[in-house]
Design a protein around this motif. Structure first.
Motif, PDB file in Angstrom:
ATOM      1  N   VAL A  24      25.371  52.067 -23.481  1.00 59.13           N
ATOM      2  CA  VAL A  24      24.682  52.694 -24.660  1.00 59.13           C
ATOM      3  C   VAL A  24      25.266  51.927 -26.012  1.00 59.13           C
ATOM      4  N   ASN A  25      26.214  50.901 -25.581  1.00 63.13           N
ATOM      5  CA  ASN A  25      26.578  50.051 -26.824  1.00 63.13           C
ATOM      6  C   ASN A  25      25.629  48.959 -27.137  1.00 63.13           C
ATOM      7  N   VAL A  26      24.479  49.647 -27.877  1.00 62.85           N
ATOM      8  CA  VAL A  26      23.436  48.763 -28.168  1.00 62.85           C
ATOM      9  C   VAL A  26      22.874  48.877 -29.983  1.00 62.85           C
ATOM     10  N   GLU A  27      22.157  48.293 -30.164  1.00 57.39           N
ATOM     11  CA  GLU A  27      21.655  48.466 -31.599  1.00 57.39           C
ATOM     12  C   GLU A  27      21.058  49.827 -31.734  1.00 57.39           C
ATOM     13  N   GLN A  28      21.175  50.503 -32.885  1.00 58.01           N
ATOM     14  CA  GLN A  28      20.564  51.823 -33.283  1.00 58.01           C
ATOM     15  C   GLN A  28      19.223  51.972 -32.919  1.00 58.01           C
ATOM     16  N   VAL A  29      18.176  50.877 -33.131  1.00 58.59           N
ATOM     17  CA  VAL A  29      17.128  50.995 -33.001  1.00 58.59           C
ATOM     18  C   VAL A  29      16.759  51.411 -31.412  1.00 58.59           C
ATOM     19  N   LEU A  30      17.234  50.423 -30.589  1.00 61.09           N
ATOM     20  CA  LEU A  30      17.227  50.704 -29.165  1.00 61.09           C
ATOM     21  C   LEU A  30      17.516  52.028 -28.637  1.00 61.09           C
ATOM     22  N   LEU A  31      19.069  52.392 -29.371  1.00 66.18           N
ATOM     23  CA  LEU A  31      19.326  53.678 -28.802  1.00 66.18           C
ATOM     24  C   LEU A  31      18.328  54.857 -29.108  1.00 66.18           C
ATOM     25  N   PHE A  32      17.878  54.956 -30.163  1.00 66.34           N
ATOM     26  CA  PHE A  32      17.006  55.887 -30.581  1.00 66.34           C
ATOM     27  C   PHE A  32      15.597  55.692 -29.972  1.00 66.34           C
ATOM     28  N   GLU A  33      15.165  54.420 -29.422  1.00 66.78           N
ATOM     29  CA  GLU A  33      13.980  54.399 -28.356  1.00 66.78           C
ATOM     30  C   GLU A  33      14.486  54.886 -27.141  1.00 66.78           C
ATOM     31  N   LEU A  34      15.691  54.820 -26.628  1.00 66.33           N
ATOM     32  CA  LEU A  34      16.043  55.243 -25.314  1.00 66.33           C
ATOM     33  C   LEU A  34      16.121  56.799 -25.491  1.00 66.33           C
ATOM     34  N   ILE A  35      16.693  57.106 -26.615  1.00 67.55           N
ATOM     35  CA  ILE A  35      16.485  58.966 -26.569  1.00 67.55           C
ATOM     36  C   ILE A  35      15.015  59.283 -26.436  1.00 67.55           C
ATOM     37  N   LEU A  36      14.129  58.714 -27.248  1.00 68.46           N
ATOM     38  CA  LEU A  36      12.672  58.933 -27.311  1.00 68.46           C
ATOM     39  C   LEU A  36      12.120  58.908 -25.789  1.00 68.46           C
ATOM     40  N   ALA A  37      12.410  57.743 -25.275  1.00 67.03           N
ATOM     41  CA  ALA A  37      11.818  57.696 -23.718  1.00 67.03           C
ATOM     42  C   ALA A  37      12.632  58.652 -22.714  1.00 67.03           C
ATOM     43  N   ALA A  38      13.826  58.775 -22.992  1.00 70.94           N
ATOM     44  CA  ALA A  38      14.553  59.785 -22.012  1.00 70.94           C
ATOM     45  C   ALA A  38      13.956  61.162 -22.366  1.00 70.94           C
ATOM     46  N   ASN A  39      13.728  61.591 -23.455  1.00 72.35           N
ATOM     47  CA  ASN A  39      13.121  62.947 -23.875  1.00 72.35           C
ATOM     48  C   ASN A  39      11.745  62.938 -23.292  1.00 72.35           C
ATOM     49  N   TYR A  40      10.705  61.895 -23.554  1.00 68.11           N
ATOM     50  CA  TYR A  40       9.331  61.684 -23.013  1.00 68.11           C
ATOM     51  C   TYR A  40       9.293  61.820 -21.520  1.00 68.11           C
ATOM     52  N   MET A  41      10.055  60.944 -20.744  1.00 71.63           N
ATOM     53  CA  MET A  41      10.225  60.895 -19.416  1.00 71.63           C
ATOM     54  C   MET A  41      11.027  62.408 -18.600  1.00 71.63           C
ATOM     55  N   ASP A  42      11.613  63.020 -19.557  1.00 71.57           N
ATOM     56  CA  ASP A  42      12.190  64.145 -18.996  1.00 71.57           C
ATOM     57  C   ASP A  42      13.696  63.748 -17.870  1.00 71.57           C
ATOM     58  N   ILE A  43      14.422  62.862 -18.771  1.00 68.30           N
ATOM     59  CA  ILE A  43      15.421  62.088 -17.860  1.00 68.30           C
ATOM     60  C   ILE A  43      16.825  62.886 -18.572  1.00 68.30           C
ATOM     61  N   LYS A  44      17.176  64.148 -17.901  1.00 69.19           N
ATOM     62  CA  LYS A  44      18.357  64.597 -18.698  1.00 69.19           C
ATOM     63  C   LYS A  44      19.591  63.913 -18.919  1.00 69.19           C
ATOM     64  N   PRO A  45      19.833  63.180 -17.601  1.00 69.75           N
ATOM     65  CA  PRO A  45      21.294  62.451 -17.976  1.00 69.75           C
ATOM     66  C   PRO A  45      21.193  61.145 -19.002  1.00 69.75           C
ATOM     67  N   LEU A  46      20.079  60.679 -18.985  1.00 67.01           N
ATOM     68  CA  LEU A  46      19.904  59.591 -20.265  1.00 67.01           C
ATOM     69  C   LEU A  46      20.057  60.121 -21.485  1.00 67.01           C
ATOM     70  N   LEU A  47      19.157  61.538 -21.575  1.00 65.04           N
ATOM     71  CA  LEU A  47      19.171  62.142 -22.840  1.00 65.04           C
ATOM     72  C   LEU A  47      20.551  62.698 -23.314  1.00 65.04           C
ATOM     73  N   ASP A  48      21.081  63.079 -22.181  1.00 65.56           N
ATOM     74  CA  ASP A  48      22.662  63.592 -22.672  1.00 65.56           C
ATOM     75  C   ASP A  48      23.404  62.514 -23.135  1.00 65.56           C
ATOM     76  N   LEU A  49      23.437  61.530 -22.670  1.00 63.24           N
ATOM     77  CA  LEU A  49      24.221  60.138 -22.752  1.00 63.24           C
ATOM     78  C   LEU A  49      23.911  59.688 -24.270  1.00 63.24           C
ATOM     79  N   THR A  50      22.703  59.415 -24.536  1.00 65.51           N
ATOM     80  CA  THR A  50      22.135  58.915 -25.516  1.00 65.51           C
ATOM     81  C   THR A  50      22.375  59.608 -26.703  1.00 65.51           C
TER      82      THR A  50
END
Length: 148
Positions: free
Chosen positions: A78-104
């Protein structure tokens, strides 16, 4: 791991049971809200998580440093640029991947932890649309938050 993918696979299995003549081993799962570069990172996370599950993230966060909160690999992930971090949050939420959503989300929380409102605005490039009078009024109305 992804509840979205899991449910789509189950739906596809049910459809295959009804139509045995057209068995296809590959299932297409549309992910219109997830960019290919982000999906690559999501897959990387899922593959690693399957090999080495992430430790539970304590709440509230005990540190501003993610390396104090989760294993080294996850902190680096998760040591990435903010844009990618927020895109990962959206993807984790959309795909319903709780561990990734928690981490991001914990990563964003660690970026906020211990900062003043002005520092948070600078970190996330947020403009202050309050006049000084409005800001003083909001601070007064929410003074109880800072007392805790």
């Amino acid at each position: 791991m992804s509840e979205l993918v899991k449910s789509m696979m189950e739906d596809d299995d049910d459809a295959d049971d009804d139509d045995d003549d057209e068995k296809d081993s590959s299932t297409e799962i549309p992910l219109p809200n997830v960019k290919a570069t982000v999906l690559t990172k999501v897959i990387e996370f899922c593959e690693h998580h399957r090999q080495e599950p992430m430790t539970e993230i304590e709440k509230p966060l005990k540190s501003q440093s993610m390396s104090d909160v989760v294993q080294k690999w996850y902190a680096e992930f998760v040591n990435v640029e903010q844009v990618l971090l927020f895109e990962l949050i959206l993807a984790a939420n959309y795909m319903d991947i709780k561990p990734l959503l928690d981490l991001t989300c914990a990563t964003v929380a660690s970026m906020i932890k211990g900062k003043t409102p002005e520092e948070i605005r600078q970190t996330f490039n947020i403009s202050n649309d309050f006049s000084p009078e409005e800001e003083a009024q909001v601070r007064e109305e929410n003074k109880w938050c800072e007392e805790a």
